[in-house]
Structures are given as C-alpha cells and as structure tokens.
Design a protein around this motif. Structure first.
Motif, PDB file in Angstrom:
ATOM      1  N   ILE A 109      53.002 -53.530 128.544  1.00 57.83           N
ATOM      2  CA  ILE A 109      52.456 -53.353 127.196  1.00 57.83           C
ATOM      3  C   ILE A 109      51.684 -54.593 126.781  1.00 57.83           C
ATOM      4  O   ILE A 109      50.564 -54.513 126.269  1.00 57.83           O
ATOM      5  N   GLN A 110      52.279 -55.778 127.016  1.00 56.35           N
ATOM      6  CA  GLN A 110      51.577 -57.017 126.675  1.00 56.35           C
ATOM      7  C   GLN A 110      50.357 -57.220 127.568  1.00 56.35           C
ATOM      8  O   GLN A 110      49.311 -57.664 127.098  1.00 56.35           O
ATOM      9  N   LEU A 111      50.489 -56.856 128.852  1.00 64.95           N
ATOM     10  CA  LEU A 111      49.359 -56.995 129.768  1.00 64.95           C
ATOM     11  C   LEU A 111      48.183 -56.153 129.306  1.00 64.95           C
ATOM     12  O   LEU A 111      47.029 -56.604 129.328  1.00 64.95           O
ATOM     13  N   LEU A 112      48.468 -54.936 128.848  1.00 71.89           N
ATOM     14  CA  LEU A 112      47.405 -54.043 128.406  1.00 71.89           C
ATOM     15  C   LEU A 112      46.841 -54.469 127.048  1.00 71.89           C
ATOM     16  O   LEU A 112      45.772 -54.021 126.654  1.00 71.89           O
ATOM     17  N   THR A 113      47.548 -55.341 126.362  1.00 71.49           N
ATOM     18  CA  THR A 113      47.048 -55.908 125.104  1.00 71.49           C
ATOM     19  C   THR A 113      46.141 -57.097 125.366  1.00 71.49           C
ATOM     20  O   THR A 113      45.060 -57.221 124.789  1.00 71.49           O
ATOM     21  N   ILE A 114      46.584 -57.977 126.261  1.00 68.36           N
ATOM     22  CA  ILE A 114      45.912 -59.264 126.422  1.00 68.36           C
ATOM     23  C   ILE A 114      44.733 -59.221 127.403  1.00 68.36           C
ATOM     24  O   ILE A 114      43.752 -59.955 127.233  1.00 68.36           O
ATOM     25  N   PRO A 116      42.339 -56.844 127.896  1.00 60.74           N
ATOM     26  CA  PRO A 116      41.054 -56.516 127.266  1.00 60.74           C
ATOM     27  C   PRO A 116      40.465 -57.668 126.449  1.00 60.74           C
ATOM     28  O   PRO A 116      39.249 -57.866 126.436  1.00 60.74           O
ATOM     29  N   VAL A 117      41.346 -58.422 125.770  1.00 60.33           N
ATOM     30  CA  VAL A 117      40.885 -59.576 124.995  1.00 60.33           C
ATOM     31  C   VAL A 117      40.254 -60.615 125.924  1.00 60.33           C
ATOM     32  O   VAL A 117      39.157 -61.136 125.660  1.00 60.33           O
ATOM     33  N   TRP A 118      40.937 -60.922 127.001  1.00 61.52           N
ATOM     34  CA  TRP A 118      40.433 -61.902 127.981  1.00 61.52           C
ATOM     35  C   TRP A 118      39.120 -61.425 128.606  1.00 61.52           C
ATOM     36  O   TRP A 118      38.169 -62.211 128.754  1.00 61.52           O
ATOM     37  N   CYS A 119      39.048 -60.156 128.958  1.00 64.35           N
ATOM     38  CA  CYS A 119      37.814 -59.605 129.551  1.00 64.35           C
ATOM     39  C   CYS A 119      36.651 -59.698 128.569  1.00 64.35           C
ATOM     40  O   CYS A 119      35.517 -59.998 128.964  1.00 64.35           O
ATOM     41  N   ALA A 120      36.917 -59.450 127.293  1.00 65.44           N
ATOM     42  CA  ALA A 120      35.869 -59.553 126.269  1.00 65.44           C
ATOM     43  C   ALA A 120      35.335 -60.980 126.188  1.00 65.44           C
ATOM     44  O   ALA A 120      34.117 -61.211 126.136  1.00 65.44           O
ATOM     45  N   LEU A 121      36.245 -61.947 126.208  1.00 64.48           N
ATOM     46  CA  LEU A 121      35.839 -63.357 126.122  1.00 64.48           C
ATOM     47  C   LEU A 121      35.108 -63.799 127.381  1.00 64.48           C
ATOM     48  O   LEU A 121      34.121 -64.551 127.312  1.00 64.48           O
ATOM     49  N   GLU A 122      35.580 -63.350 128.543  1.00 70.02           N
ATOM     50  CA  GLU A 122      34.893 -63.684 129.794  1.00 70.02           C
ATOM     51  C   GLU A 122      33.479 -63.108 129.804  1.00 70.02           C
ATOM     52  O   GLU A 122      32.530 -63.759 130.246  1.00 70.02           O
ATOM     53  N   LYS A 123      33.337 -61.898 129.309  1.00 69.03           N
ATOM     54  CA  LYS A 123      32.023 -61.263 129.263  1.00 69.03           C
ATOM     55  C   LYS A 123      31.076 -62.055 128.366  1.00 69.03           C
ATOM     56  O   LYS A 123      29.936 -62.343 128.741  1.00 69.03           O
ATOM     57  N   LEU A 124      31.541 -62.419 127.174  1.00 72.20           N
ATOM     58  CA  LEU A 124      30.706 -63.166 126.238  1.00 72.20           C
ATOM     59  C   LEU A 124      30.412 -64.576 126.746  1.00 72.20           C
ATOM     60  O   LEU A 124      29.360 -65.142 126.449  1.00 72.20           O
ATOM     61  N   SER A 125      31.344 -65.145 127.527  1.00 75.98           N
ATOM     62  CA  SER A 125      31.128 -66.501 128.041  1.00 75.98           C
ATOM     63  C   SER A 125      29.936 -66.555 128.999  1.00 75.98           C
ATOM     64  O   SER A 125      29.290 -67.597 129.143  1.00 75.98           O
ATOM     65  N   ASP A 126      29.644 -65.435 129.663  1.00 78.18           N
ATOM     66  CA  ASP A 126      28.487 -65.381 130.554  1.00 78.18           C
ATOM     67  C   ASP A 126      27.186 -65.485 129.777  1.00 78.18           C
ATOM     68  O   ASP A 126      26.169 -65.940 130.296  1.00 78.18           O
ATOM     69  N   TYR A 127      27.213 -65.055 128.516  1.00 75.33           N
ATOM     70  CA  TYR A 127      26.019 -65.108 127.671  1.00 75.33           C
ATOM     71  C   TYR A 127      25.953 -66.381 126.839  1.00 75.33           C
ATOM     72  O   TYR A 127      24.873 -66.849 126.492  1.00 75.33           O
ATOM     73  N   LEU A 128      27.114 -66.936 126.493  1.00 71.44           N
ATOM     74  CA  LEU A 128      27.145 -68.037 125.538  1.00 71.44           C
ATOM     75  C   LEU A 128      27.637 -69.341 126.153  1.00 71.44           C
ATOM     76  O   LEU A 128      26.856 -70.163 126.578  1.00 71.44           O
ATOM     77  N   ASP A 129      28.943 -69.525 126.225  1.00 77.42           N
ATOM     78  CA  ASP A 129      29.514 -70.804 126.648  1.00 77.42           C
ATOM     79  C   ASP A 129      30.894 -70.535 127.248  1.00 77.42           C
ATOM     80  O   ASP A 129      31.660 -69.734 126.721  1.00 77.42           O
ATOM     81  N   LYS A 130      31.218 -71.209 128.343  1.00 69.13           N
ATOM     82  CA  LYS A 130      32.499 -70.995 129.021  1.00 69.13           C
ATOM     83  C   LYS A 130      33.692 -71.374 128.137  1.00 69.13           C
ATOM     84  O   LYS A 130      34.799 -70.864 128.314  1.00 69.13           O
ATOM     85  N   ARG A 131      33.468 -72.255 127.165  1.00 71.44           N
ATOM     86  CA  ARG A 131      34.578 -72.717 126.327  1.00 71.44           C
ATOM     87  C   ARG A 131      35.139 -71.629 125.432  1.00 71.44           C
ATOM     88  O   ARG A 131      36.261 -71.751 124.937  1.00 71.44           O
ATOM     89  N   ILE A 132      34.377 -70.580 125.199  1.00 72.22           N
ATOM     90  CA  ILE A 132      34.841 -69.580 124.241  1.00 72.22           C
ATOM     91  C   ILE A 132      36.074 -68.824 124.756  1.00 72.22           C
ATOM     92  O   ILE A 132      36.817 -68.252 123.965  1.00 72.22           O
ATOM     93  N   VAL A 133      36.306 -68.832 126.081  1.00 77.89           N
ATOM     94  CA  VAL A 133      37.486 -68.154 126.621  1.00 77.89           C
ATOM     95  C   VAL A 133      38.752 -68.860 126.137  1.00 77.89           C
ATOM     96  O   VAL A 133      39.680 -68.219 125.626  1.00 77.89           O
ATOM     97  N   VAL A 134      38.798 -70.166 126.280  1.00 81.20           N
ATOM     98  CA  VAL A 134      39.974 -70.940 125.870  1.00 81.20           C
ATOM     99  C   VAL A 134      40.180 -70.840 124.365  1.00 81.20           C
ATOM    100  O   VAL A 134      41.300 -70.592 123.887  1.00 81.20           O
ATOM    101  N   PHE A 160      41.587 -53.365 122.904  1.00 83.59           N
ATOM    102  CA  PHE A 160      40.443 -52.577 123.365  1.00 83.59           C
ATOM    103  C   PHE A 160      39.293 -52.598 122.356  1.00 83.59           C
ATOM    104  O   PHE A 160      38.120 -52.503 122.747  1.00 83.59           O
ATOM    105  N   LEU A 161      39.611 -52.732 121.066  1.00 79.82           N
ATOM    106  CA  LEU A 161      38.549 -52.854 120.072  1.00 79.82           C
ATOM    107  C   LEU A 161      37.779 -54.161 120.250  1.00 79.82           C
ATOM    108  O   LEU A 161      36.546 -54.192 120.134  1.00 79.82           O
ATOM    109  N   VAL A 162      38.500 -55.237 120.521  1.00 80.36           N
ATOM    110  CA  VAL A 162      37.834 -56.527 120.773  1.00 80.36           C
ATOM    111  C   VAL A 162      36.905 -56.391 121.982  1.00 80.36           C
ATOM    112  O   VAL A 162      35.765 -56.867 121.964  1.00 80.36           O
ATOM    113  N   LEU A 163      37.384 -55.724 123.032  1.00 79.42           N
ATOM    114  CA  LEU A 163      36.549 -55.504 124.214  1.00 79.42           C
ATOM    115  C   LEU A 163      35.346 -54.643 123.872  1.00 79.42           C
ATOM    116  O   LEU A 163      34.221 -54.921 124.321  1.00 79.42           O
ATOM    117  N   SER A 164      35.546 -53.624 123.061  1.00 80.80           N
ATOM    118  CA  SER A 164      34.423 -52.749 122.696  1.00 80.80           C
ATOM    119  C   SER A 164      33.360 -53.516 121.924  1.00 80.80           C
ATOM    120  O   SER A 164      32.159 -53.311 122.130  1.00 80.80           O
TER     121      SER A 164
END
Length: 383
Positions: A109-114, A116-134, A160-164
């Motif tokens: 349950i926690q894995l399926l929560t966290i 998508p959040v991490w994937c969203a940040l990793e995706k945005l880091s490719d466009y912006l800055d690697k620091r945004i993941v941390v 999943f909303l954050v990822l969307s």
C-alpha cells in the motif's frame, strides 16, 4: 532517522547515471515502505476500520467473486467489500492471496503511494533540475507520509494524481487522463483532480483561449484572481448549496467531506501564509522562469487557505472532511515547492532555499513532531 537516511540515498543518486540513480532511488523508497509495513495496528485508525477486515475477508475468500460479496461490521453498521473502490479492493485481494501477510499488504500500500510520487519527480527532473527529486520527497515525508498511514486509499489516489499532474505540466494529456482515472478508482474523491485541471488550463489560457492584444500574463493574473474570488464565494455559499443537494437527491457518497460552515481557522492560515509570502517575495524570478504558468502556484496556496476555513457545525476546528479535500490541493506542493527550490539557483537565493526547508520542518513539527494523533507517536509491531 528513517527519512534522513532515505533522503541521503536520494541525494547520492542525483550524481549517478540514470540506471544507477533509479536503483538507488528505489532502495531509498524501501525504507519508508518497511516503516509502514511493520507499524502497530493502532497506527492509523483506518487500519482497524477497514484494512484488517478486508485482509481477513480476502484471506478466507474462495475466489474474487466471493471476496466482493463479503462484508463486516464497522461502528454498528454493515460495510461491504463492494462499497470500497475497486482499485484498492483488488490490491488487497491480490497482495493477500500472494503473501497472506498483513505486513506485506501494508508494505505494498505504501509502495503504491510513494512510487507514483517519485516517478512524477523523476520525470520533472529531466525537464528542470535533478534536485527537485530530493526536495519533493522531503515535502512528501514532511506533509504526507504520516497521513498516508491512516488515509491509505486516499493517499494512493493522491500519489497517482501527483503523477498525472507531472504529465499535465509536460503536455501529455493522454497520460494525465490515464493516471487521473487510476486515482479515481482508488478513492472517488480524487475527482477533485479535475477541478485542479480546469483551473490550470483556465489560468494558462488553454481551456478558454485569451482574447487580448498579446498581454497573456495580465490575462492569466486576472484569471487567477477570479478563481480565488469565486472559490471564496463558493465556499461561503457551500452549506446552503449542500442543503439543496441533500434535499433534492438525498445523501451522496463523500458529501460529508465538504460539510460544515465557513469560519475563521487562524492556525490553518498561519501554517500556509509563509509559503505564500515566499512566493510573493520571489515572484519576479518565478515569472521570468515559468511565465504565466507560475500563477498556478499562489492560486493553489490560496485555495488551500480558503478550503481549510470550512469548520465544523459548532464552529470548532477545521472540518475533518474538508481537510481531506485540502489534501488534494496540498499534494500539488510536492511539485510546487521543488520547482520553487530549483528556481533559486544562485548564492543570493540561499535565503529562499533555507526558508523553504525551514517551512517544511516547522510543518512537520507542528503536525507530527509535538503532536499526538492516529499516527503519532509511531509504534512498531515490536513496541
């Protein structure tokens, strides 16, 4: 300590190659997942309210049809598996049949929560800055993690909303729609995400195109002010509107989330105002970097403040139901705060970065560090 070690691994991952970064990042996320897995049954009221009954029903069910036909007693009322969102029910059934362990179920349950959040940040880091993941994960740990141990279905939906929204920001509306639909199937209140989508498109001039001589920023600013004004009036009028809806259609699922009256909750204002002040102090840089899209940031923060002013019928505290709606707007801070942090990239901007990190620390201390609640203090199964 667990959060610190996880964030340290994510910091180290920033300087690695893509493949190594993903592996290290995944290992970092295992720490909060194991923390969630081996928590005591008393950590999170929803664990005993529906998770354990669903787990027991899944373990004893002869098949998936039998599982969805089962029910249990909750606060003197009968509650059925079929009344729970299908995404969460399937997760419980599959994890239970494979592992037959409540701890494994809580882990996933926690894995399926966290994730998508991490994937969203990793995706945005490719466009912006690697620091945004941390920084983004720091926001999740400070503002969301403890709640996710209780509001499990809702926080999977929020993940999943954050990822969307990461796909919405990067212009991929197809994937946005897919993950919005997944979120809805874990908690129906995730329909709130469509409201945020409309606001984003409206302010950016995509939902209703601008009709100006080219001053798009001024038009976006006026639209942002209009959204905040209309939202305030809507919240004030909400109690009367709810009475009309209930009288006409009867009780509707989750309508209690927006029950109550518009009041003045000072602590909710004080907690959110510092972030708005930081935004206003640095608006020139944010505007230069992101154009009229930056206006979504103060709009979301102000909407957080407005919705948090829904109080209980007796005027005490912020309505617990309304606060669940606030969580969807607050979830966008997982994206907004890291984007702000990445924008402050010079030595002169050090103060803003310190203020953002300090803000997260104060938030965590107020809600979880010096408080007691359904998830505080944390207790493990060995306690």
């Amino acid at each position: 300590m667990s959060f610190s070690f996880s964030l340290l691994l994510l910091c180290l991952a920033e300087k690695m190659t893509r493949r190594s970064r993903y592996v290290t990042g995944f290992i970092a996320l295992m720490i909060p997942c194991f923390l969630a897995a081996f928590r005591a049954e008393t950590i999170g009221t929803d664990v005993r309210a529906y998770l354990i009954p669903m787990f027991e029903n899944a373990k004893n069910a002869r098949g998936i049809v039998d599982f969805f036909g089962r029910s249990w007693m909750q606060l003197y009322t009968q509650r059925s598996v079929a009344s729970i969102e299908i995404g969460f029910s399937l997760l419980v059934y599959i994890a239970t049949k494979i592992f037959s362990s409540l701890y494994a179920l809580q882990f996933f349950i926690q894995l399926l929560t966290i994730i998508p959040v991490w994937c969203a940040l990793e995706k945005l880091s490719d466009y912006l800055d690697k620091r945004i993941v941390v920084v983004g994960m720091m926001v999740y740990y400070a503002m969301c993690y403890n709640y996710s141990l209780n509001l499990m279905r809702q926080y999977i939906a929020i993940g999943f909303l954050v990822l969307s929204f990461s796909y919405l920001i990067t212009g991929n509306k197809k994937n946005y729609a897919i993950f919005q639909a997944i979120a809805f199937n874990f908690h129906y209140s995730a329909i709130s995400g469509l409201v945020i989508y409309v606001i984003y498109e409206y302010i950016a001039g995509k939902f209703i195109p601008f009709k100006t001589d080219g001053d798009d920023y001024k038009c976006s600013k006026n639209r942002s002010i209009l959204v905040m004004s209309v939202s305030t009036l809507a919240i004030i009028a909400l109690p009367s509107l709810l009475n009309v809806i209930v009288n006409r259609f009867g009780e509707i699922k989750y309508i209690g989330y927006i029950n109550g009256a518009f009041g003045l909750s000072i602590n909710q204002i004080v907690l959110r105002l510092p972030l708005l002040v930081i935004l206003m102090l640095s608006y020139k840089k944010l505007r230069y970097t992101y154009g009229n899209k930056w206006l979504l940031m103060p709009t979301v923060v102000v909407l957080n403040i407005i919705v948090s002013q829904l109080v209980n019928a007796d005027g005490s505290a912020s309505s617990s139901g309304a606060y669940r709606i606030v969580l969807y707007f607050s979830a966008l801070l997982i994206i907004i705060i890291p984007i702000m942090y990445a924008t402050y990239n010079t030595k002169r901007d050090l103060l803003y970065r310190v203020l953002l990190v300090g803000y997260l620390l104060v938030w965590w201390l107020y809600y979880f560090g010096f408080a007691e609640g359904s998830t505080v203090p944390y207790l493990s199964i060995w306690s």
